[in-house]
Design an enzyme around this catalytic site. Structure first.
Site, short mmCIF file in Angstrom:
data_model
loop_
_atom_site.label_atom_id
_atom_site.label_comp_id
_atom_site.label_asym_id
_atom_site.label_seq_id
_atom_site.Cartn_x
_atom_site.Cartn_y
_atom_site.Cartn_z
N ARG A 161 10.81 -30.39 6.29
CA ARG A 161 9.44 -30.03 6.74
C ARG A 161 9.32 -30.20 8.27
NH1 ARG A 161 9.54 -28.89 2.09
NH2 ARG A 161 7.84 -28.95 0.58
N SER A 235 1.05 -30.19 -0.47
CA SER A 235 1.39 -31.59 -0.20
C SER A 235 0.73 -32.02 1.10
CB SER A 235 2.90 -31.75 -0.03
OG SER A 235 3.59 -31.35 -1.19
N GLU A 331 2.02 -34.25 6.23
CA GLU A 331 2.70 -32.95 6.34
C GLU A 331 1.75 -31.95 6.98
OE1 GLU A 331 3.36 -29.46 3.99
OE2 GLU A 331 4.74 -30.69 2.82
N1 EPU Z 1 5.36 -37.74 -9.19
C1 EPU Z 1 4.50 -38.77 -9.54
N2 EPU Z 1 3.17 -38.52 -9.59
C2 EPU Z 1 2.67 -37.28 -9.37
C3 EPU Z 1 3.52 -36.22 -9.06
C4 EPU Z 1 4.87 -36.48 -8.96
O1 EPU Z 1 4.94 -39.89 -9.78
O2 EPU Z 1 1.42 -37.16 -9.42
C5 EPU Z 1 6.78 -38.04 -9.02
C6 EPU Z 1 7.63 -37.72 -10.22
O3 EPU Z 1 8.61 -38.72 -10.30
C7 EPU Z 1 8.29 -36.42 -9.85
C8 EPU Z 1 8.45 -36.59 -8.36
O4 EPU Z 1 7.30 -37.31 -7.95
O5 EPU Z 1 9.50 -36.29 -10.51
C9 EPU Z 1 8.51 -35.29 -7.59
O6 EPU Z 1 7.35 -34.52 -7.87
P1 EPU Z 1 7.32 -32.95 -7.63
O7 EPU Z 1 8.47 -32.32 -8.33
O8 EPU Z 1 5.97 -32.46 -7.99
O9 EPU Z 1 7.61 -32.78 -6.11
P2 EPU Z 1 7.10 -33.57 -4.81
O10 EPU Z 1 8.24 -34.30 -4.23
O11 EPU Z 1 5.87 -34.34 -5.10
C10 EPU Z 1 7.83 -31.62 -3.24
C11 EPU Z 1 7.23 -30.77 -2.16
C12 EPU Z 1 6.34 -29.69 -2.74
C13 EPU Z 1 7.18 -28.84 -3.67
C14 EPU Z 1 7.77 -29.75 -4.75
C15 EPU Z 1 8.71 -29.01 -5.69
C16 EPU Z 1 7.09 -32.24 -0.22
C17 EPU Z 1 6.19 -32.95 0.71
N3 EPU Z 1 6.49 -31.60 -1.23
O12 EPU Z 1 6.74 -32.31 -3.86
O13 EPU Z 1 5.91 -28.86 -1.68
O14 EPU Z 1 6.40 -27.81 -4.27
O15 EPU Z 1 8.54 -30.81 -4.14
O16 EPU Z 1 9.88 -28.72 -5.00
O17 EPU Z 1 8.29 -32.26 -0.03
C18 EPU Z 1 4.14 -28.51 -0.12
O18 EPU Z 1 4.95 -28.77 0.75
O19 EPU Z 1 2.95 -28.21 0.13
C19 EPU Z 1 4.56 -28.59 -1.51
C20 EPU Z 1 3.71 -28.40 -2.52
#
Ligand code: EPU
Length: 335
Positions: A161, A235, A331
């Site tokens: 990012r 995010s 972000e």
């Molecule tokens: N999780 C929680 N609580 C929640 C949501 C997630 O505990 O409410 C934990 C779970 O363990 C899950 C892990 O977080 O396995 C990862 O969650 P998720 O797959 O939803 O991904 P993220 O790391 O929260 C990132 C990106 C998103 C992107 C997703 C999928 C960043 C800052 N965000 O989110 O990007 O869609 O991965 O690849 O890296 C964005 O940048 O606007 C965005 C939405």
């Protein structure tokens, strides 16, 4: 012909749904428009799809809305196709262009809000893919030097990012177009857990760019709020990167804390997990809240102000810092 409009509400131009005025507003339809604007004004703020900004008050100077349009296939060889998209194109429309031609590389990035021009700024990424993997060149109008610059992938200094456009070049580069290289024989990336499960659920037997994009869209629609219904900027925070040693200490104190291994020495911890385990998931105060399905997303249920959302994000940062000792970085861009 450039039109400078005074005192324009930015409500239609940001996905958080914040109503603040810009001192001046200019829609940029051509390179000539931005050349003319940069010759006239020195304080220019660049706006793409408005899906990654939090507006905390009236914006001084000119807001330049990037409206450059067009997608063209510029070159191809046996294995790849080079596509140039103008910066004001909606990112997902570029993904649809690639999918319609069966070209691989951006299918995991389906449905990410925002424009093509904003994609390299924060190196958008999702489901195991980052846009820097397909970008060959970013062209921009340098607002201070008043020149068109073509920046190679390497010179963009992409990171998680992150890019040169958020650092050394911050605010100086009005992106005009992005050149991406797509694959005629796609290498599918389904390693991100939820994709495999979704492909199975929808009964996909033969992998294709269409099938992966469909799985990604289904997952996104099920977890992320639609900004047309609930104001948000995806995010709000980045996932912190920490050393594996620090992670081991944290895991000993907080069993169950997840991580994504980046290398032998570093891991990324999901900020959503940290925020959820500080009790914020589904929290609401007035119209400001933390999304009930994805704790990384701060939401505006109606008339929350940018300051209220900013204040809530500060409280989230403070509580994660005091419970886990990790400082969350935002972000979103704050104006
Ligand atoms: N999780 C929680 N609580 C929640 C949501 C997630 O505990 O409410 C934990 C779970 O363990 C899950 C892990 O977080 O396995 C990862 O969650 P998720 O797959 O939803 O991904 P993220 O790391 O929260 C990132 C990106 C998103 C992107 C997703 C999928 C960043 C800052 N965000 O989110 O990007 O869609 O991965 O690849 O890296 C964005 O940048 O606007 C965005 C939405």
């Amino acid at each position: 012909m450039l039109h400078l409009l005074p005192d324009v509400s930015l409500l239609p131009y940001n996905t958080f749904g914040i109503d603040v005025p810009a001192e001046f507003f200019a829609a940029i339809h051509s390179l000539a428009d931005i050349e003319e604007l940069s010759a006239q004004k020195s304080s220019i703020k660049i706006l793409g799809g408005g899906s990654n900004i939090l507006l905390t008050g009236p914006v001084r100077g000119v807001v330049a809305h990037n409206m450059l349009q067009g997608i063209d296939t510029v070159r191809e060889d046996e294995t790849h196709v080079w596509v140039e998209a103008q910066a004001g194109v909606v990112w997902h429309d570029l993904v649809l262009y690639a999918i319609a031609k069966g070209l691989g590389g951006v299918e995991n990035l389906a449905l990410i809000p925002g424009t093509v021009g904003a994609a390299p700024i924060q190196n958008i990424g999702a489901y195991g893919v980052e846009v820097c993997e397909v970008i060959e060149q970013v062209s921009f109008w340098h607002l201070q030097d008043k020149a068109l610059v073509h920046c190679s992938n390497q010179s963009c200094a992409f990171g998680y990012r992150d890019s040169v456009f958020k650092n050394g070049m911050k605010g100086a580069a009005f992106v005009t177009s992005v050149l991406i290289r797509l694959n005629k024989q796609p290498h599918f990336n389904t390693s991100y857990g939820a994709i495999e499960a979704e492909l199975t659920r929808i009964g996909v037997q033969q992998l294709s760019v269409q099938a992966i994009a469909q799985a990604v869209m289904n997952i996104r629609r099920s977890k992320l709020p639609d900004p047309r219904v609930t104001g948000n900027a995806g995010s709000f925070f980045k996932n912190p990167t920490i050393s594996a040693a620090l992670y081991d200490e944290l895991a000993a104190q907080h069993p169950g804390i997840p991580c994504f291994r980046l290398s032998d020495t570093h891991v990324k911890v999901p900020a959503a997990w940290l925020i959820e385990h500080c009790g914020w998931k589904g929290y609401r105060r007035g119209d400001a809240g933390v999304h009930s399905l994805q704790a990384l997303v701060i939401v505006n249920y109606g008339t929350a102000t940018g300051s209220e959302l900013w204040q809530l994000s500060n409280e989230v940062v403070q509580s994660v810092l005091s419970k886990y000792g990790l400082l969350l970085e935002r972000e979103v861009q704050v104006w």
